[in-house]
Motif scaffolding. Structure first.
Motif, PDB file in Angstrom:
ATOM      1  N   HIS B 146      37.707 151.970 -71.824  1.00  0.00           N
ATOM      2  CA  HIS B 146      38.336 150.910 -72.627  1.00  0.00           C
ATOM      3  C   HIS B 146      39.092 149.911 -71.758  1.00  0.00           C
ATOM      4  O   HIS B 146      39.116 148.718 -72.031  1.00  0.00           O
ATOM      5  CB  HIS B 146      39.319 151.522 -73.645  1.00  0.00           C
ATOM      6  N   ALA B 147      39.734 150.438 -70.689  1.00  0.00           N
ATOM      7  CA  ALA B 147      40.574 149.579 -69.843  1.00  0.00           C
ATOM      8  C   ALA B 147      39.765 148.489 -69.144  1.00  0.00           C
ATOM      9  O   ALA B 147      40.324 147.481 -68.696  1.00  0.00           O
ATOM     10  CB  ALA B 147      41.308 150.423 -68.815  1.00  0.00           C
ATOM     11  N   ASP B 148      38.437 148.687 -69.049  1.00  0.00           N
ATOM     12  CA  ASP B 148      37.594 147.681 -68.402  1.00  0.00           C
ATOM     13  C   ASP B 148      37.286 146.494 -69.307  1.00  0.00           C
ATOM     14  O   ASP B 148      36.764 145.479 -68.846  1.00  0.00           O
ATOM     15  CB  ASP B 148      36.272 148.318 -67.948  1.00  0.00           C
ATOM     16  N   LEU B 149      37.559 146.637 -70.601  1.00  0.00           N
ATOM     17  CA  LEU B 149      37.234 145.553 -71.541  1.00  0.00           C
ATOM     18  C   LEU B 149      38.338 144.496 -71.521  1.00  0.00           C
ATOM     19  O   LEU B 149      39.491 144.786 -71.783  1.00  0.00           O
ATOM     20  CB  LEU B 149      37.065 146.100 -72.963  1.00  0.00           C
ATOM     21  N   TRP B 150      37.951 143.268 -71.217  1.00  0.00           N
ATOM     22  CA  TRP B 150      38.910 142.148 -71.203  1.00  0.00           C
ATOM     23  C   TRP B 150      38.958 141.445 -72.557  1.00  0.00           C
ATOM     24  O   TRP B 150      39.928 140.773 -72.863  1.00  0.00           O
ATOM     25  CB  TRP B 150      38.545 141.142 -70.118  1.00  0.00           C
ATOM     26  N   ALA B 151      37.882 141.547 -73.323  1.00  0.00           N
ATOM     27  CA  ALA B 151      37.841 140.904 -74.641  1.00  0.00           C
ATOM     28  C   ALA B 151      36.676 141.475 -75.432  1.00  0.00           C
ATOM     29  O   ALA B 151      35.657 141.874 -74.864  1.00  0.00           O
ATOM     30  CB  ALA B 151      37.702 139.388 -74.523  1.00  0.00           C
ATOM     31  N   VAL B 152      36.846 141.520 -76.751  1.00  0.00           N
ATOM     32  CA  VAL B 152      35.790 141.972 -77.659  1.00  0.00           C
ATOM     33  C   VAL B 152      35.660 140.927 -78.761  1.00  0.00           C
ATOM     34  O   VAL B 152      36.664 140.400 -79.248  1.00  0.00           O
ATOM     35  CB  VAL B 152      36.144 143.347 -78.275  1.00  0.00           C
ATOM     36  N   CYS B 153      34.422 140.606 -79.130  1.00  0.00           N
ATOM     37  CA  CYS B 153      34.219 139.704 -80.264  1.00  0.00           C
ATOM     38  C   CYS B 153      33.304 140.357 -81.277  1.00  0.00           C
ATOM     39  O   CYS B 153      32.254 140.905 -80.921  1.00  0.00           O
ATOM     40  CB  CYS B 153      33.643 138.370 -79.806  1.00  0.00           C
ATOM     41  N   VAL B 154      33.714 140.330 -82.545  1.00  0.00           N
ATOM     42  CA  VAL B 154      32.948 140.925 -83.639  1.00  0.00           C
ATOM     43  C   VAL B 154      32.333 139.812 -84.479  1.00  0.00           C
ATOM     44  O   VAL B 154      33.036 138.891 -84.915  1.00  0.00           O
ATOM     45  CB  VAL B 154      33.870 141.791 -84.525  1.00  0.00           C
ATOM     46  N   GLY B 155      31.033 139.883 -84.702  1.00  0.00           N
ATOM     47  CA  GLY B 155      30.354 138.961 -85.608  1.00  0.00           C
ATOM     48  C   GLY B 155      30.092 139.651 -86.933  1.00  0.00           C
ATOM     49  O   GLY B 155      29.673 140.812 -86.951  1.00  0.00           O
ATOM     50  N   THR B 156      30.357 138.967 -88.014  1.00  0.00           N
ATOM     51  CA  THR B 156      30.195 139.577 -89.332  1.00  0.00           C
ATOM     52  C   THR B 156      29.631 138.556 -90.311  1.00  0.00           C
ATOM     53  O   THR B 156      29.873 137.353 -90.149  1.00  0.00           O
ATOM     54  CB  THR B 156      31.567 140.084 -89.856  1.00  0.00           C
ATOM     55  N   HIS B 190      43.371 147.673 -76.652  1.00  0.00           N
ATOM     56  CA  HIS B 190      44.385 146.979 -75.839  1.00  0.00           C
ATOM     57  C   HIS B 190      43.830 145.757 -75.119  1.00  0.00           C
ATOM     58  O   HIS B 190      44.083 145.551 -73.936  1.00  0.00           O
ATOM     59  CB  HIS B 190      45.016 147.953 -74.818  1.00  0.00           C
ATOM     60  N   CYS B 191      43.032 144.982 -75.826  1.00  0.00           N
ATOM     61  CA  CYS B 191      42.555 143.708 -75.282  1.00  0.00           C
ATOM     62  C   CYS B 191      42.390 142.734 -76.442  1.00  0.00           C
ATOM     63  O   CYS B 191      42.397 143.140 -77.599  1.00  0.00           O
ATOM     64  CB  CYS B 191      41.233 143.889 -74.515  1.00  0.00           C
ATOM     65  N   PRO B 192      42.264 141.430 -76.150  1.00  0.00           N
ATOM     66  CA  PRO B 192      42.054 140.468 -77.243  1.00  0.00           C
ATOM     67  C   PRO B 192      40.788 140.804 -78.036  1.00  0.00           C
ATOM     68  O   PRO B 192      39.741 141.110 -77.442  1.00  0.00           O
ATOM     69  CB  PRO B 192      41.898 139.126 -76.515  1.00  0.00           C
ATOM     70  N   VAL B 193      40.887 140.777 -79.356  1.00  0.00           N
ATOM     71  CA  VAL B 193      39.726 141.014 -80.226  1.00  0.00           C
ATOM     72  C   VAL B 193      39.561 139.790 -81.123  1.00  0.00           C
ATOM     73  O   VAL B 193      40.498 139.377 -81.809  1.00  0.00           O
ATOM     74  CB  VAL B 193      39.913 142.280 -81.089  1.00  0.00           C
ATOM     75  N   LEU B 194      38.380 139.197 -81.061  1.00  0.00           N
ATOM     76  CA  LEU B 194      38.075 138.003 -81.863  1.00  0.00           C
ATOM     77  C   LEU B 194      37.103 138.379 -82.958  1.00  0.00           C
ATOM     78  O   LEU B 194      36.351 139.352 -82.839  1.00  0.00           O
ATOM     79  CB  LEU B 194      37.429 136.939 -80.977  1.00  0.00           C
ATOM     80  N   ILE B 195      37.089 137.600 -84.010  1.00  0.00           N
ATOM     81  CA  ILE B 195      36.090 137.814 -85.056  1.00  0.00           C
ATOM     82  C   ILE B 195      35.584 136.459 -85.512  1.00  0.00           C
ATOM     83  O   ILE B 195      36.325 135.477 -85.515  1.00  0.00           O
ATOM     84  CB  ILE B 195      36.688 138.643 -86.222  1.00  0.00           C
ATOM     85  N   ASP B 196      34.303 136.368 -85.826  1.00  0.00           N
ATOM     86  CA  ASP B 196      33.745 135.105 -86.307  1.00  0.00           C
ATOM     87  C   ASP B 196      32.543 135.408 -87.188  1.00  0.00           C
ATOM     88  O   ASP B 196      31.988 136.511 -87.162  1.00  0.00           O
ATOM     89  CB  ASP B 196      33.347 134.196 -85.130  1.00  0.00           C
ATOM     90  N   ALA B 393      24.950 139.326 -81.433  1.00  0.00           N
ATOM     91  CA  ALA B 393      25.681 140.098 -80.419  1.00  0.00           C
ATOM     92  C   ALA B 393      25.819 139.300 -79.124  1.00  0.00           C
ATOM     93  O   ALA B 393      26.877 139.292 -78.481  1.00  0.00           O
ATOM     94  CB  ALA B 393      24.980 141.425 -80.153  1.00  0.00           C
ATOM     95  N   LEU B 394      24.763 138.566 -78.738  1.00  0.00           N
ATOM     96  CA  LEU B 394      24.825 137.732 -77.536  1.00  0.00           C
ATOM     97  C   LEU B 394      25.850 136.617 -77.681  1.00  0.00           C
ATOM     98  O   LEU B 394      26.611 136.321 -76.757  1.00  0.00           O
ATOM     99  CB  LEU B 394      23.458 137.096 -77.272  1.00  0.00           C
ATOM    100  N   GLY B 395      25.849 135.989 -78.860  1.00  0.00           N
ATOM    101  CA  GLY B 395      26.832 134.934 -79.112  1.00  0.00           C
ATOM    102  C   GLY B 395      28.242 135.491 -79.082  1.00  0.00           C
ATOM    103  O   GLY B 395      29.175 134.823 -78.610  1.00  0.00           O
ATOM    104  N   ALA B 396      28.403 136.737 -79.563  1.00  0.00           N
ATOM    105  CA  ALA B 396      29.722 137.372 -79.532  1.00  0.00           C
ATOM    106  C   ALA B 396      30.153 137.611 -78.078  1.00  0.00           C
ATOM    107  O   ALA B 396      31.322 137.429 -77.729  1.00  0.00           O
ATOM    108  CB  ALA B 396      29.688 138.679 -80.313  1.00  0.00           C
ATOM    109  N   VAL B 397      29.195 138.001 -77.217  1.00  0.00           N
ATOM    110  CA  VAL B 397      29.490 138.147 -75.783  1.00  0.00           C
ATOM    111  C   VAL B 397      29.956 136.808 -75.202  1.00  0.00           C
ATOM    112  O   VAL B 397      30.970 136.725 -74.511  1.00  0.00           O
ATOM    113  CB  VAL B 397      28.249 138.663 -75.018  1.00  0.00           C
ATOM    114  N   ARG B 398      29.219 135.739 -75.532  1.00  0.00           N
ATOM    115  CA  ARG B 398      29.560 134.398 -75.021  1.00  0.00           C
ATOM    116  C   ARG B 398      30.988 134.014 -75.440  1.00  0.00           C
ATOM    117  O   ARG B 398      31.786 133.509 -74.655  1.00  0.00           O
ATOM    118  CB  ARG B 398      28.543 133.385 -75.544  1.00  0.00           C
ATOM    119  N   HIS B 399      31.299 134.246 -76.719  1.00  0.00           N
ATOM    120  CA  HIS B 399      32.609 133.876 -77.257  1.00  0.00           C
ATOM    121  C   HIS B 399      33.703 134.717 -76.586  1.00  0.00           C
ATOM    122  O   HIS B 399      34.775 134.193 -76.238  1.00  0.00           O
ATOM    123  CB  HIS B 399      32.599 134.088 -78.774  1.00  0.00           C
ATOM    124  N   ALA B 400      33.434 136.008 -76.384  1.00  0.00           N
ATOM    125  CA  ALA B 400      34.410 136.881 -75.714  1.00  0.00           C
ATOM    126  C   ALA B 400      34.618 136.427 -74.264  1.00  0.00           C
ATOM    127  O   ALA B 400      35.741 136.425 -73.763  1.00  0.00           O
ATOM    128  CB  ALA B 400      33.933 138.334 -75.764  1.00  0.00           C
TER     129      ALA B 400
END
Lengths: 411, 411
Positions: B146-156, B190-196, B393-400
């Motif tokens: 988990h500590a390696d994740l700098w950002a996560v983005c969820v698409g819904t 423990h990192c920024p989590v975005l949703i779009d 999922a790719l777009g979520a990677v780009r946004h993250a």
């Protein structure tokens, strides 16, 4: 590696950034005057940085210090004033029936408005001659000479190649497209000359001085014989990848079921939505729906020989004629079908209706708002333009003012 | 008052601007490596400025120098490499039937793709549990924690309040809307989590790695049971003034004349255009048009109990079935009517069709292109997505990845 805040003092580039920020803030205040404290608040700069920028601007003759009538005890009794009289711009609205010119100073205050009615059957070259003469008259009426003009912007119907300053297509002014309007005006006036589509300028005016001041997501719909739109998206004009965005007039919705009038035959250059709900189609619908015993007075007014004025329709509706109200409800339903497509796709904060139909005000807009409620998902508000015929010329002034920024920066 | 060019040396703010420019240029090269000369070209900075910026970046461990295999005689035999392995991001596509996760390094290279099929009748909380578990599995499969994740983005799917990280409405995943997805994931990771919204992310992917690389005016249309669009205008995502732009599925065009099928009854949450031309409506139209003697084989395939697959329609059309071709022409005409509204109003450079229907490729797109020719005014091109199910999922990677810029700048 750390980020530090911009230093107030430093090399030329930062000093120039501060000067530009102070000048922009000063020009954007309503009176083009401000105290140092106001400018500190607007720009976020320190007192020494603002003071230094004002000194630079005074040296360049762009700013003067004037007495502050509202100064309180213990406050410096001076305001900075942007010397808006240093230069002027002209906004020119070239329409099928009129030429309207506005001359403004660099603060955007209008000095002169000059209107010329275009004679029927005027050719493109005739119109160009009228524009040149009208510009001379307007400049003279403002007490200026050509040398005082820092920029001129021309608004025109049709499709415009802004980069090359050419009107590519303008069916409503025969012979106008293809004329070297921009180069010839530039040669006469020796200043930058811009050209843009009329509705693209009208939307700038609505955002500057109309019902949508500061609105960042805005659609202006010109509704008359023709239907066109100007778009502002995220605060900037949006014209499309091929300068063809906002072509609401060409939407093809099919006819609503049980509509008593057929769509008029296709006409070169007009679109399906214009043929469905432009002023001519509304007149046709009103004539059909008032025929027979339904509203003899209104029918007679609508069918006077040689006229196709639809004003009586809105007067009758405002006076309570059930037939007139039924016609307007039908028009509102048709128009809302097209406008709802625009709102569903663009979700603007505001839609402003301009052009001849906007004069009907809430008599027409209220039924449209009712129709939109069932057809859209967002809270876009709908307003009639308050700028009327002035919108295009005012927007041209705004666009010309923006073009003076470079000359100001180089002063 | 004169404008001078930014100095290559100077206070921290300019040095930081140069560092950011060099880092951005380096990250945007395909291999995340570049020579000093390449970086001078991309950034427009001088050799000393680039060299100094690289030194700062090395000190912050963001860049290392590697041997340049392609170095020519007399050239420095080193390339700068962005240390993309410093951090990672996760893109999560939460759909009605699947969860798809992609883990990427800071250069955007995908390390792991992990897919979980959602059981039928899974509730919102079930889906959230599956998302958490799938994230753990994907992180582990990538050899990370988990500590390696700098950002996560969820698409819904549905309507999203991005600012507060809430799903406001998502009819296709019952019980999903209203769950505290973002805060709970943030607490776990423990990192920024975005949703779009899913289509807003898909359009980012198309511009990043799909058929529309670098296109600044772009529309992605998700075409399956539902119809939604993601918009990029002037290079930036556009979501509308009330986060409701691009609602093509709710366009109400009325039925084309002589259409054999009526529009299905209104269903909560679906729009008129979806009911006219979504996958269910296409299936219904194909069943009706293949009935009787017209195409018994295709009709039998389309009416197999418990199935509503429309793939046989496109297979039959590709094999030359006149009935299947007629169905597709009808579908293309309906779809083009709605898409032409979008093109007339937005004038995008490109439209990319994704979702299940995009798998039909040119069998479906070519009739749509023909229909568009008479309905639109500009040269917008139409393509099928090449990213398929991966787009969200790719777009979520780009946004993250974009969300990691702040952390990189602070390094």
């Amino acid at each position: 590696m750390t980020t530090s805040a911009p230093a107030a003092t430093g090399p030329h580039v930062l000093r120039q950034i501060n000067v530009t920020a102070v000048l922009t803030a000063l020009r954007q205040t309503s009176s083009a005057t401000a105290r140092v404290a106001d400018l500190m608040t607007t720009t976020g700069l320190s007192r020494p940085a603002v003071t230094r920028a004002l000194a630079d601007l005074r040296e360049a003759d762009l700013v003067e210090l004037i007495a502050d009538d509202a100064a309180r005890v213990g406050r410096p009794a001076q305001r900075a004033r942007f010397r808006a009289e240093l230069g002027h711009v002209a906004g020119v609205d070239v329409g099928p029936h009129k030429i309207l010119i506005k001359i403004a100073d660099l603060a955007g205050d209008i000095l002169t408005t000059h209107r010329v009615t275009t004679p029927p059957n005027a050719t493109g070259p005739d119109v160009f001659t009228l524009v040149s003469q009208a510009l001379d008259q307007a400049v003279k009426a403002a007490g200026l000479t050509h040398a005082d003009l820092w920029a001129v912007c021309v608004g025109t119907p049709g499709i415009v190649d802004r980069e090359h300053g050419e009107v590519l297509l303008a069916p409503s002014i025969p012979g106008w497209a293809g004329l070297p309007v921009v180069p010839e005006l530039r040669d006469r006036l020796h200043c930058p000359v811009l050209i843009d589509n009329d509705v693209n300028l009208a939307v700038l005016a609505e955002r500057w001085q109309g019902t949508a001041i500061g609105v960042d997501s805005l659609v202006f719909v010109q509704w008359g014989e023709r239907i066109g739109t100007g778009l502002i998206i995220d605060g900037a004009p949006y014209r499309g990848a091929h300068a063809a965005a906002g072509e609401l007039g060409f939407l093809d919705l099919g006819l609503p079921p049980n509509d008593p009038t057929g769509r008029p035959a296709a006409d070169e250059g007009t679109g399906p939505f214009e043929r469905l709900v432009g002023a001519a189609a509304i007149h046709e619908l009103a004539v059909a729906m008032t025929a027979g015993d339904r509203d003899r007075d209104l029918h007679a007014q609508l069918t006077r020989p040689g006229e196709r004025d639809i004003t009586p329709l809105f007067t009758a509706a405002a006076a309570g004629s059930p037939t007139a109200i039924a016609v307007i409800d039908r028009v509102a339903a048709r128009f809302a079908q097209g406008l709802s497509a625009l709102i569903l796709l663009l979700d603007p904060e505001q839609v402003v209706i301009g052009g001849g139909l906007s004069r009907a005000g809430d008599t027409l807009l209220e039924p449209i708002r009712r129709q939109l409620r069932g057809r859209t998902l967002s809270a876009t508000s709908l307003h009639a333009s308050t700028l009327g015929d002035d919108a295009v010329a005012l927007g041209a002034v705004r666009h010309a003012l923006d073009a003076t920024a470079d000359r100001l920066a180089a002063s």
